[in-house]
Design a protein around this motif. Structure first.
Motif, PDB file in Angstrom:
ATOM      1  N   PRO A  94       5.124  -9.560  -4.163  1.00  0.00           N
ATOM      2  CA  PRO A  94       3.761  -9.220  -3.757  1.00  0.00           C
ATOM      3  C   PRO A  94       3.122  -8.027  -4.443  1.00  0.00           C
ATOM      4  O   PRO A  94       1.959  -7.727  -4.193  1.00  0.00           O
ATOM      5  CB  PRO A  94       3.929  -8.926  -2.257  1.00  0.00           C
ATOM      6  N   PHE A  95       3.838  -7.346  -5.330  1.00  0.00           N
ATOM      7  CA  PHE A  95       3.380  -6.033  -5.788  1.00  0.00           C
ATOM      8  C   PHE A  95       2.145  -6.113  -6.689  1.00  0.00           C
ATOM      9  O   PHE A  95       1.214  -5.316  -6.572  1.00  0.00           O
ATOM     10  CB  PHE A  95       4.526  -5.294  -6.465  1.00  0.00           C
ATOM     11  N   SER A  96       2.117  -7.066  -7.610  1.00  0.00           N
ATOM     12  CA  SER A  96       0.947  -7.200  -8.475  1.00  0.00           C
ATOM     13  C   SER A  96      -0.279  -7.611  -7.668  1.00  0.00           C
ATOM     14  O   SER A  96      -1.409  -7.210  -7.975  1.00  0.00           O
ATOM     15  CB  SER A  96       1.212  -8.213  -9.593  1.00  0.00           C
ATOM     16  N   LEU A  97      -0.064  -8.375  -6.622  1.00  0.00           N
ATOM     17  CA  LEU A  97      -1.182  -8.823  -5.802  1.00  0.00           C
ATOM     18  C   LEU A  97      -1.696  -7.720  -4.885  1.00  0.00           C
ATOM     19  O   LEU A  97      -2.870  -7.725  -4.512  1.00  0.00           O
ATOM     20  CB  LEU A  97      -0.784 -10.076  -5.033  1.00  0.00           C
ATOM     21  N   ARG A  98      -0.853  -6.765  -4.532  1.00  0.00           N
ATOM     22  CA  ARG A  98      -1.339  -5.570  -3.834  1.00  0.00           C
ATOM     23  C   ARG A  98      -2.314  -4.812  -4.744  1.00  0.00           C
ATOM     24  O   ARG A  98      -3.390  -4.388  -4.322  1.00  0.00           O
ATOM     25  CB  ARG A  98      -0.158  -4.680  -3.449  1.00  0.00           C
ATOM     26  N   ALA A  99      -1.920  -4.641  -6.013  1.00  0.00           N
ATOM     27  CA  ALA A  99      -2.801  -3.969  -6.962  1.00  0.00           C
ATOM     28  C   ALA A  99      -4.081  -4.768  -7.181  1.00  0.00           C
ATOM     29  O   ALA A  99      -5.173  -4.198  -7.306  1.00  0.00           O
ATOM     30  CB  ALA A  99      -2.073  -3.747  -8.293  1.00  0.00           C
ATOM     31  N   TYR A 100      -3.963  -6.084  -7.236  1.00  0.00           N
ATOM     32  CA  TYR A 100      -5.138  -6.951  -7.381  1.00  0.00           C
ATOM     33  C   TYR A 100      -6.127  -6.700  -6.248  1.00  0.00           C
ATOM     34  O   TYR A 100      -7.340  -6.537  -6.471  1.00  0.00           O
ATOM     35  CB  TYR A 100      -4.700  -8.413  -7.398  1.00  0.00           C
ATOM     36  N   PHE A 101      -5.617  -6.670  -5.008  1.00  0.00           N
ATOM     37  CA  PHE A 101      -6.487  -6.438  -3.860  1.00  0.00           C
ATOM     38  C   PHE A 101      -7.191  -5.084  -3.957  1.00  0.00           C
ATOM     39  O   PHE A 101      -8.406  -4.977  -3.715  1.00  0.00           O
ATOM     40  CB  PHE A 101      -5.684  -6.513  -2.556  1.00  0.00           C
ATOM     41  N   LEU A 102      -6.461  -4.048  -4.321  1.00  0.00           N
ATOM     42  CA  LEU A 102      -7.052  -2.719  -4.406  1.00  0.00           C
ATOM     43  C   LEU A 102      -8.112  -2.645  -5.509  1.00  0.00           C
ATOM     44  O   LEU A 102      -9.156  -2.008  -5.332  1.00  0.00           O
ATOM     45  CB  LEU A 102      -5.962  -1.671  -4.644  1.00  0.00           C
ATOM     46  N   LEU A 103      -7.860  -3.294  -6.624  1.00  0.00           N
ATOM     47  CA  LEU A 103      -8.847  -3.302  -7.701  1.00  0.00           C
ATOM     48  C   LEU A 103     -10.086  -4.106  -7.305  1.00  0.00           C
ATOM     49  O   LEU A 103     -11.213  -3.731  -7.652  1.00  0.00           O
ATOM     50  CB  LEU A 103      -8.236  -3.857  -8.982  1.00  0.00           C
ATOM     51  N   GLU A 104      -9.880  -5.179  -6.568  1.00  0.00           N
ATOM     52  CA  GLU A 104     -11.043  -5.927  -6.081  1.00  0.00           C
ATOM     53  C   GLU A 104     -11.834  -5.075  -5.089  1.00  0.00           C
ATOM     54  O   GLU A 104     -13.072  -5.057  -5.120  1.00  0.00           O
ATOM     55  CB  GLU A 104     -10.587  -7.225  -5.419  1.00  0.00           C
ATOM     56  N   ALA A 236       1.214  -9.708   2.725  1.00  0.00           N
ATOM     57  CA  ALA A 236      -0.065 -10.358   3.030  1.00  0.00           C
ATOM     58  C   ALA A 236      -0.924 -10.492   1.783  1.00  0.00           C
ATOM     59  O   ALA A 236      -1.811 -11.357   1.728  1.00  0.00           O
ATOM     60  CB  ALA A 236      -0.816  -9.561   4.091  1.00  0.00           C
ATOM     61  N   ALA A 237      -0.683  -9.659   0.770  1.00  0.00           N
ATOM     62  CA  ALA A 237      -1.510  -9.692  -0.433  1.00  0.00           C
ATOM     63  C   ALA A 237      -1.422 -11.034  -1.172  1.00  0.00           C
ATOM     64  O   ALA A 237      -2.453 -11.553  -1.618  1.00  0.00           O
ATOM     65  CB  ALA A 237      -1.156  -8.533  -1.355  1.00  0.00           C
ATOM     66  N   PRO A 238      -0.231 -11.630  -1.351  1.00  0.00           N
ATOM     67  CA  PRO A 238      -0.198 -12.955  -1.966  1.00  0.00           C
ATOM     68  C   PRO A 238      -0.955 -14.001  -1.151  1.00  0.00           C
ATOM     69  O   PRO A 238      -1.618 -14.868  -1.719  1.00  0.00           O
ATOM     70  CB  PRO A 238       1.298 -13.287  -2.023  1.00  0.00           C
TER      71      PRO A 238
END
Length: 271
Positions: A94-104, A236-238
């Protein structure tokens, strides 16, 4: 439908900024060690707990960072709002998707996550041990606060005062309250339904868009707001991202998640 994932064959390394988010929840130093051993050339490293969470906060096990910290993070990485950004990790975690959420959340519009993990990435992209340093930018995030819910927001959903379907990304046994290996209370947030995020991947790769859509399309009304949560807000990010890719129109994330909710609220079980 929102395109979240990108394939290796679609990447132009000459116009892309890379973010490495490899991490190990059992060994917080392991991700950076891997980065030092080799990473996509030009990548910067973002640590789940040092960069992408505020571990001093009490609102769950991986609490949300502040706007000030997020601004500092993107400025220090030398990013601009219009950059083409690709995030990766070890694969189907899930780690890259956590960053994705924060960047969004911060208003970056051209962000994608590699569907494959680093073992596949290094076969296709240039790898280096050299750390690249970028000039600090003065980028000002364009905050997208409506994708982020806090405990008070979720209470209103549970009470029926706000529309929304909570979706719990944890394993079914944890959702039902049969087991709880981490948090002090077993169960789930009232009114939630369950979808184990592990169903979104195969091996070290996230499923293709058609497969994700098939798995997620019947969870609830796609026009209804959906709110992803898990135990600490990480897995939850994925679910958040794949719901978007599956065509849900209004997707939000409760970053505090179950570990935040149980501090002050009642839970349900399905035993």
């Amino acid at each position: 439908m929102t395109k979240v994932f990108i394939e290796l064959s679609e990447i132009d390394v000459n116009t892309t900024r890379f973010i490495d988010t490899r991490f190990n929840l059992a060994d917080s130093k392991a991700g950076f060690d891997l980065f030092q051993d080799g990473h996509v050339e030009g990548a910067v490293y973002w640590d789940l707990e040092k960069d992408l969470s505020n571990m001093e906060d009490v609102q769950g096990r991986h609490p949300m960072i502040s706007k000030e910290k997020m601004t500092e993070l993107v400025q220090s990485a030398g990013l601009s709002l219009d950059d083409q950004i690709v995030i990766y990790d070890q694969g189907a975690v899930p780690f890259s998707l956590r960053a994705y959420f924060l960047l969004e959340w911060a208003g970056f519009k051209n962000v994608k996550v590699l569907r494959q993990g680093f073992e596949e990435i290094k076969k296709a992209l240039p790898i280096s041990k050299n750390v690249t340093y970028y000039d600090k930018t003065r980028v000002v995030p364009s905050w997208n606060d409506n994708i982020l819910l806090n405990m008070d927001d979720v209470r209103e959903v549970v009470k029926g005062n706000k529309k929304g379907q909570l979706i719990d990304a944890r394993a079914a046994a944890r959702f039902r309250g049969e087991i709880e290996p981490i948090d002090p209370i077993a169960g789930h947030i009232p009114t939630a339904i369950n979808f184990d995020w592990e169903q979104l991947k195969q091996g070290s790769t996230f499923l293709d868009k058609d497969s994700l859509t098939a798995k997620l399309s019947e969870l609830t009304n796609k026009k209804k707001p959906v709110i992803a949560y898990c135990g600490s807000g990480v897995t939850a990010a994925p679910l958040y991202a794949t719901l978007k890719e599956a065509g849900y129109e209004d997707v939000k994330l409760y970053v505090g998640s179950y570990s935040d909710w149980i501090r002050e609220n009642e839970i349900e079980t399905s035993i």
